[in-house]
Design an enzyme around this catalytic site. Structure first.
Site, PDB file in Angstrom:
ATOM      1  N   GLY A 142      44.053  94.795  54.463  1.00 59.69           N
ATOM      2  CA  GLY A 142      43.765  94.451  55.864  1.00 59.69           C
ATOM      3  C   GLY A 142      43.297  93.024  56.073  1.00 59.69           C
ATOM      4  O   GLY A 142      42.844  92.670  57.157  1.00 59.69           O
ATOM      5  N   ALA A 143      43.432  92.170  55.051  1.00 62.70           N
ATOM      6  CA  ALA A 143      42.952  90.788  55.195  1.00 62.70           C
ATOM      7  C   ALA A 143      44.076  89.844  55.608  1.00 62.70           C
ATOM      8  O   ALA A 143      43.881  88.643  55.691  1.00 62.70           O
ATOM      9  CB  ALA A 143      42.321  90.313  53.894  1.00 62.70           C
ATOM     10  N   GLY A 144      45.270  90.390  55.843  1.00 57.57           N
ATOM     11  CA  GLY A 144      46.379  89.547  56.294  1.00 57.57           C
ATOM     12  C   GLY A 144      47.192  88.965  55.160  1.00 57.57           C
ATOM     13  O   GLY A 144      47.989  88.052  55.370  1.00 57.57           O
ATOM     14  N   SER A 148      50.184  95.890  52.099  1.00 57.69           N
ATOM     15  CA  SER A 148      51.123  97.007  52.285  1.00 57.69           C
ATOM     16  C   SER A 148      52.522  96.620  51.822  1.00 57.69           C
ATOM     17  O   SER A 148      53.179  97.395  51.125  1.00 57.69           O
ATOM     18  CB  SER A 148      51.118  97.489  53.731  1.00 57.69           C
ATOM     19  OG  SER A 148      51.262  96.409  54.599  1.00 57.69           O
ATOM     20  N   ASP A 192      56.989  89.671  55.251  1.00 50.19           N
ATOM     21  CA  ASP A 192      56.058  90.014  54.178  1.00 50.19           C
ATOM     22  C   ASP A 192      56.789  90.574  52.964  1.00 50.19           C
ATOM     23  O   ASP A 192      56.524  90.181  51.820  1.00 50.19           O
ATOM     24  CB  ASP A 192      55.036  91.047  54.671  1.00 50.19           C
ATOM     25  CG  ASP A 192      54.269  90.558  55.878  1.00 50.19           C
ATOM     26  OD1 ASP A 192      54.365  89.350  56.191  1.00 50.19           O
ATOM     27  OD2 ASP A 192      53.576  91.367  56.514  1.00 50.19           O
TER      28      ASP A 192
HETATM   29  C1  GLA Z   1      52.530  90.850  59.989  1.00 57.06           C
HETATM   30  C2  GLA Z   1      53.938  91.419  59.922  1.00 57.06           C
HETATM   31  C3  GLA Z   1      54.975  90.326  59.714  1.00 57.06           C
HETATM   32  C4  GLA Z   1      54.797  89.197  60.725  1.00 57.06           C
HETATM   33  C5  GLA Z   1      53.331  88.759  60.788  1.00 57.06           C
HETATM   34  C6  GLA Z   1      53.099  87.762  61.889  1.00 57.06           C
HETATM   35  O1  GLA Z   1      52.172  90.307  58.752  1.00 57.06           O
HETATM   36  O2  GLA Z   1      54.041  92.356  58.881  1.00 57.06           O
HETATM   37  O3  GLA Z   1      56.283  90.851  59.769  1.00 57.06           O
HETATM   38  O4  GLA Z   1      55.291  89.570  61.973  1.00 57.06           O
HETATM   39  O5  GLA Z   1      52.458  89.857  60.984  1.00 57.06           O
HETATM   40  O6  GLA Z   1      53.767  86.604  61.632  1.00 57.06           O
END
Ligand code: GLA
Length: 411
Positions: A142-144, A148, A192
């Protein structure tokens, strides 16, 4: 490459540190697997990612500039003779079991990334049967940093290998994305999963999310590091505004298509078209679309900055992206804004912005390598003062994408 920004002796210590870290995770996981299942596993890893610029552009068929990092999800796996799947989460210390005859949501969330990939591979007709699997790692959840996607890609890669499914890397990426869209329920783009699978040491990936053509660009910012400053706020994209943003962009495209039928996505839209078709009357849709149109342009300019090694200009664009994400796209939060604001007067930080889906997680910062500690201390103290919360930092290095782990104790 671990030593991208370091020279001589420092490089050596850094490399040792990375090796110890990786073998710590894969070695522990190997032992855990043996303890649970009593058979020898095969091991795989798939990394988290950063995104330098190009946020919320992937599902609008635009461009992104991500890179895989030296934090990864590790998987230990062995095939079974039956249809049973047994999953152990090393970090959560939980287990989940299901049969391939009955593939459905777990009700627990964390196993769904694996089950979703299984479902996609079955739908593709892949010859998979039961398996035992343990996973864990150091991509913060969940930290970006796309923990996942890392788990989905590691699962797809591992199943493809052990059951000899014959899928290409791109097919695995698409299956992993569909798992997230259709099974987990987050309508994410492809960035991602693509970055996790295709990452390359020392390079960022300029990905065209429409054609899926990509170019590796050397990340040559000598003397600088990439620091992620973590708000500690954890988001859950499926419960948040992520899916709404995507729908708002689609509504914008539908409005523009009434006048410009050739437009397929915001990728094809100009500011002139936006002004003609959306304003006035629909302020929210206008703001969302404006951000995406501007971000696509910014990304192209940022790629030129990278080629010219103009880090100041690249950094300024990161600040502009943050501004757009906060004010037009409205996916930031006060904590992220504070972390970005606090770097503005630090001349050793050329650029900073929130990263990923938003509403929490980390900011990505370019920082002079001799000021990393100072950045973490200064911003951490100011963040604590203003929010009462603790900030943490992840200093990341750009690394390779999904792979097998040949020796869990030395890799
Ligand atoms: C999340 C989503 C990606 C992208 C980013 C924003 O990480 O999984 O597909 O849309 O947000 O850039």
């Amino acid at each position: 490459m671990p030593g991208l920004f370091l020279g001589g002796e420092k490089w050596f210590y850094f490399k040792v540190m990375i090796t110890v870290n990786m073998s710590k995770y894969s070695g522990q996981l190997h032992r855990l697997f043996l303890k649970h299942f009593g058979t020898e596993p095969v091991m795989f890893r798939s990394p988290g990612r950063v995104n330098l610029i190009g946020e919320h552009t992937d599902y609008n068929q635009g461009f992104v500039l991500p890179a895989a990092i030296d934090k990864a999800t590790y998987i230990a796996i062995a095939p079974r003779m039956d249809d049973q799947v047994n999953i152990v989460s090393a970090d959560l210390e939980q287990q989940y079991h299901f049969s391939l005859q009955d593939v459905g949501k777990s009700g627990l969330h964390w196993p769904d990334y694996i089950i979703g990939v299984v479902q996609q591979l079955l739908a593709l007709g892949s010859p998979i049967h039961g398996f035992d699997i343990a996973f864990g790692g150091n991509v913060p959840i969940g930290a970006g940093m796309s923990s996942s996607a890392a788990l989905e890609c590691a699962t797809a890669f591992a199943l493809n290998r052990i059951f000899d499914c014959g899928l290409s890397s791109l097919e695995m990426v698409k299956a992993a994305q569909r798992a997230e869209n259709q099974f987990v329920g987050v309508n994410c783009g492809i960035m991602d999963q693509f970055a996790s699978m295709f990452g390359k040491d020392g390079h960022v990936i300029r990905l065209d999310c429409r054609s899926l053509d990509y170019t590796y660009i050397p990340f040559r910012m000598e003397g600088y590091r990439v620091a992620l400053l973590d708000t500690g706020i954890r988001h859950n994209l499926s419960d948040t505004e992520y899916n709404t943003r995507r729908m708002q962009c689609e509504s914008g495209v539908a409005l523009i298509q009434m006048r410009y039928p050739e437009v397929q996505s915001l990728r094809d839209v100009t500011m002139q078209m936006l002004n003609d078709c959306i304003r006035p009357g629909n302020e929210i849709i206008y703001k969302r679309c404006k951000y995406v149109v501007e971000e696509n342009i910014r990304l192209m300019q940022a790629c030129s900055d990278l080629e010219e090694n103009d880090i100041r200009s690249f950094g300024e664009r990161m600040y502009s992206t943050h501004e757009g994400l906060a004010k037009l796209y409205e996916v930031s939060c006060p904590e992220l804004d504070i972390l970005v604001e606090e770097t503005r007067l630090l001349d050793y930080v050329p650029g900073s912005r929130m990263m990923g889906g938003g509403f929490g997680g980390c900011t990505i910062n370019l920082v002079r390598e001799d000021h990393v500690d100072e950045l973490v201390k200064t911003v951490g103290e100011r963040y604590k003062k203003q929010t009462g919360k603790n900030m943490s930092a992840h200093i990341v290095t750009i690394g390779n994408g999904t792979s097998a782990v040949n020796n869990p104790f030395s890799d």
